[in-house]
Design a protein around this motif. Sequence first.
Motif, PDB file in Angstrom:
ATOM      1  N   ALA A 139       0.836  -1.206   0.000  1.00 50.72           N
ATOM      2  CA  ALA A 139       0.000   0.000   0.000  1.00 50.72           C
ATOM      3  C   ALA A 139       0.868   1.252   0.000  1.00 50.72           C
ATOM      4  O   ALA A 139       0.598   2.220  -0.714  1.00 50.72           O
ATOM      5  CB  ALA A 139      -0.915  -0.005   1.213  1.00 50.72           C
ATOM      6  N   ALA A 143       1.018   4.511  -2.502  1.00 52.54           N
ATOM      7  CA  ALA A 143       0.835   5.867  -1.970  1.00 52.54           C
ATOM      8  C   ALA A 143       2.004   6.752  -2.390  1.00 52.54           C
ATOM      9  O   ALA A 143       1.817   7.880  -2.853  1.00 52.54           O
ATOM     10  CB  ALA A 143       0.715   5.820  -0.451  1.00 52.54           C
ATOM     11  N   THR A 146       1.812   7.514  -6.228  1.00 53.08           N
ATOM     12  CA  THR A 146       0.861   8.577  -6.575  1.00 53.08           C
ATOM     13  C   THR A 146       1.382   9.919  -6.077  1.00 53.08           C
ATOM     14  O   THR A 146       1.221  10.927  -6.757  1.00 53.08           O
ATOM     15  CB  THR A 146      -0.535   8.323  -5.980  1.00 53.08           C
ATOM     16  OG1 THR A 146      -0.358   7.973  -4.607  1.00 53.08           O
ATOM     17  CG2 THR A 146      -1.232   7.215  -6.681  1.00 53.08           C
ATOM     18  N   PHE A 168      -4.231  11.357  -7.037  1.00 50.90           N
ATOM     19  CA  PHE A 168      -4.011  10.857  -5.677  1.00 50.90           C
ATOM     20  C   PHE A 168      -5.280  10.217  -5.106  1.00 50.90           C
ATOM     21  O   PHE A 168      -5.263   9.084  -4.642  1.00 50.90           O
ATOM     22  CB  PHE A 168      -3.531  11.991  -4.774  1.00 50.90           C
ATOM     23  CG  PHE A 168      -3.038  11.487  -3.458  1.00 50.90           C
ATOM     24  CD1 PHE A 168      -1.765  10.964  -3.336  1.00 50.90           C
ATOM     25  CD2 PHE A 168      -3.858  11.499  -2.338  1.00 50.90           C
ATOM     26  CE1 PHE A 168      -1.300  10.458  -2.136  1.00 50.90           C
ATOM     27  CE2 PHE A 168      -3.411  11.007  -1.123  1.00 50.90           C
ATOM     28  CZ  PHE A 168      -2.127  10.485  -1.030  1.00 50.90           C
ATOM     29  N   PHE A 169      -6.399  10.941  -5.200  1.00 47.28           N
ATOM     30  CA  PHE A 169      -7.611  10.400  -4.575  1.00 47.28           C
ATOM     31  C   PHE A 169      -8.154   9.188  -5.324  1.00 47.28           C
ATOM     32  O   PHE A 169      -8.671   8.262  -4.721  1.00 47.28           O
ATOM     33  CB  PHE A 169      -8.674  11.498  -4.435  1.00 47.28           C
ATOM     34  CG  PHE A 169      -8.305  12.492  -3.381  1.00 47.28           C
ATOM     35  CD1 PHE A 169      -8.238  12.090  -2.044  1.00 47.28           C
ATOM     36  CD2 PHE A 169      -7.971  13.790  -3.702  1.00 47.28           C
ATOM     37  CE1 PHE A 169      -7.859  12.983  -1.059  1.00 47.28           C
ATOM     38  CE2 PHE A 169      -7.588  14.694  -2.721  1.00 47.28           C
ATOM     39  CZ  PHE A 169      -7.523  14.282  -1.404  1.00 47.28           C
ATOM     40  N   HIS A 171      -6.518   6.937  -6.512  1.00 45.25           N
ATOM     41  CA  HIS A 171      -5.715   5.747  -6.254  1.00 45.25           C
ATOM     42  C   HIS A 171      -5.833   5.202  -4.842  1.00 45.25           C
ATOM     43  O   HIS A 171      -5.151   4.239  -4.509  1.00 45.25           O
ATOM     44  CB  HIS A 171      -4.251   6.008  -6.605  1.00 45.25           C
ATOM     45  CG  HIS A 171      -3.990   5.837  -8.072  1.00 45.25           C
ATOM     46  ND1 HIS A 171      -4.167   6.856  -8.972  1.00 45.25           N
ATOM     47  CD2 HIS A 171      -3.632   4.758  -8.798  1.00 45.25           C
ATOM     48  CE1 HIS A 171      -3.903   6.421 -10.180  1.00 45.25           C
ATOM     49  NE2 HIS A 171      -3.575   5.161 -10.115  1.00 45.25           N
ATOM     50  N   ILE A 172      -6.686   5.818  -4.018  1.00 39.44           N
ATOM     51  CA  ILE A 172      -6.826   5.291  -2.658  1.00 39.44           C
ATOM     52  C   ILE A 172      -7.323   3.842  -2.663  1.00 39.44           C
ATOM     53  O   ILE A 172      -6.752   2.988  -1.989  1.00 39.44           O
ATOM     54  CB  ILE A 172      -7.685   6.241  -1.804  1.00 39.44           C
ATOM     55  CG1 ILE A 172      -6.869   7.509  -1.523  1.00 39.44           C
ATOM     56  CG2 ILE A 172      -8.102   5.572  -0.491  1.00 39.44           C
ATOM     57  CD1 ILE A 172      -7.620   8.593  -0.811  1.00 39.44           C
ATOM     58  N   MET A 175      -4.489   1.557  -3.520  1.00 42.08           N
ATOM     59  CA  MET A 175      -3.567   1.315  -2.406  1.00 42.08           C
ATOM     60  C   MET A 175      -4.052   0.136  -1.570  1.00 42.08           C
ATOM     61  O   MET A 175      -3.283  -0.752  -1.209  1.00 42.08           O
ATOM     62  CB  MET A 175      -3.473   2.547  -1.500  1.00 42.08           C
ATOM     63  CG  MET A 175      -2.759   3.716  -2.125  1.00 42.08           C
ATOM     64  SD  MET A 175      -2.994   5.185  -1.110  1.00 42.08           S
ATOM     65  CE  MET A 175      -2.857   6.447  -2.363  1.00 42.08           C
ATOM     66  N   VAL A 176      -5.343   0.156  -1.248  1.00 39.83           N
ATOM     67  CA  VAL A 176      -5.903  -0.910  -0.413  1.00 39.83           C
ATOM     68  C   VAL A 176      -5.734  -2.263  -1.107  1.00 39.83           C
ATOM     69  O   VAL A 176      -5.266  -3.236  -0.499  1.00 39.83           O
ATOM     70  CB  VAL A 176      -7.397  -0.632  -0.148  1.00 39.83           C
ATOM     71  CG1 VAL A 176      -8.015  -1.768   0.642  1.00 39.83           C
ATOM     72  CG2 VAL A 176      -7.563   0.690   0.584  1.00 39.83           C
TER      73      VAL A 176
END
Lengths: 205, 262
Positions: A139, A143, A146, A168-169, A171-172, A175-176
């Motif tokens: 993860a 982060a 990005t 960025f947002f 790709h949250i 990440m998980v």
Amino acid sequence: MHIVDGALSNTVVIAGAVAAAGGIAMGLRSLTLERIPTAGVLSASFFVASLIYVPVGPSSVHLIMNGLAGILLGWAAFPALFVGLVLQAIFFGFGGLTVLGVNTVNIALPAVLVGLMLRRLVASGTPTAGAIWAGIGGALAIALTTGVVAISLAASGDEFIPAAKLVFFAHIPVMVIEGLLTGFAILLARKVKPELFETAKGANA
Amino acid sequence: MAHVLEQGDTTLTETGAAQVSGLIGSLDPRVRILAAIGFGIVVVGLSSLTALGAAMVLSAALLWASRLPLGPTLKRMAMMDGFIIFMLVLLPFSIPGDPIFTLWGVAASWQGLWRAVEIALTANAVILALMTLVGTMEPVTLGHALYKMRVPEILVHLLMFTIRYIEVLREEYLRLRGAMKVRGFRPGTNWHTYRSFGYLVGMMLVRAIERSERILGAMKCRGFSGRIYLLQNFVLTAADRRFSVLFVIAMGLLICLELVWR
């Protein structure tokens, strides 16, 4: 995640190329003749992993797995991921040519950082503990990626700041997912082939 | 990226696979690589739309000369555009200037629109030239040409290994996916899916590493010393020289266009 030609400022492109060259040189130094087949086959594996689509709600994302690459390859992740990006650009038309340096740094630098930080933790303790650390690494690598993508966009001009935020947002969830998959991948590898990590513990290249 | 591949397509053509010929195919690989890099650097430096339009035309001409199949190549380009479309759509709203229209109180500017068009043209022209000039090469030839161009030997080895094993590992991946499918695995947004995919990736890596041990053994058995032996020597022909001269002139014209129509 790929940045294309023409979007970034010359300064960012050149800085990216120089940094990528440095990283690749570091990686090549750690690659002895004995390690070339392993690095090559792993590089191909990560290329194939990027062809895998994983569903997320109504949409799907393709895997990047740069955290896992860093954990397994250390500095050698730099040339290995670079090779993958070169092949993607030439034969699939993904990304770009002059931005190869920037794209390599964006993917490989987080990989190497995660690898250096977490390699020992992933290789020691119980398989579950190793898998949890690997998940955090997976993860974290996305982060960081990005983050660096956003920085390279924002450094090229204020007009890209909305795009950088969007990257960025968006790709949250990635990440998980990358965290979960990296964790499970390491859990399986630790159980099936523990000797793989015996060497990783000793030779921290 | 998987939908780049048609059913039954291989990921990368290996040695001996059908090669695209045409005008480009007969040129020296080194000339093609250098031309693609030169084109990339020149086009990224351009900002006038006239010059970028001319660059796009040049790329299209290269595509025609390379005899790459039109449909699939353009489809790949369109997919790259799909990736950047969000960034491009945001640009008119984030660059201030003369308004075209207003959406939810945010004005879209002409300056922003032109900037978006500029980026789209640059990206497409460069990637199309790269795919036609270098992408039409046999991947192994690419490795040999790069070696001749003094790219570090280990990096070339890494590239050749990756090229060699991408298809092998993709087949392994498809086998594993097939095995999951016959056991009733349907991917969805749930814990079971992510765990299964994680195990899939882990299994692929374990097998890849075991495979690499066998490869190393086989290579040692044949006395691998890290040298790259070339099967053919690259020779610059008259056609290569003609192409190079024409290409340099074309680059010069692009730069002239840029300077004239600012």
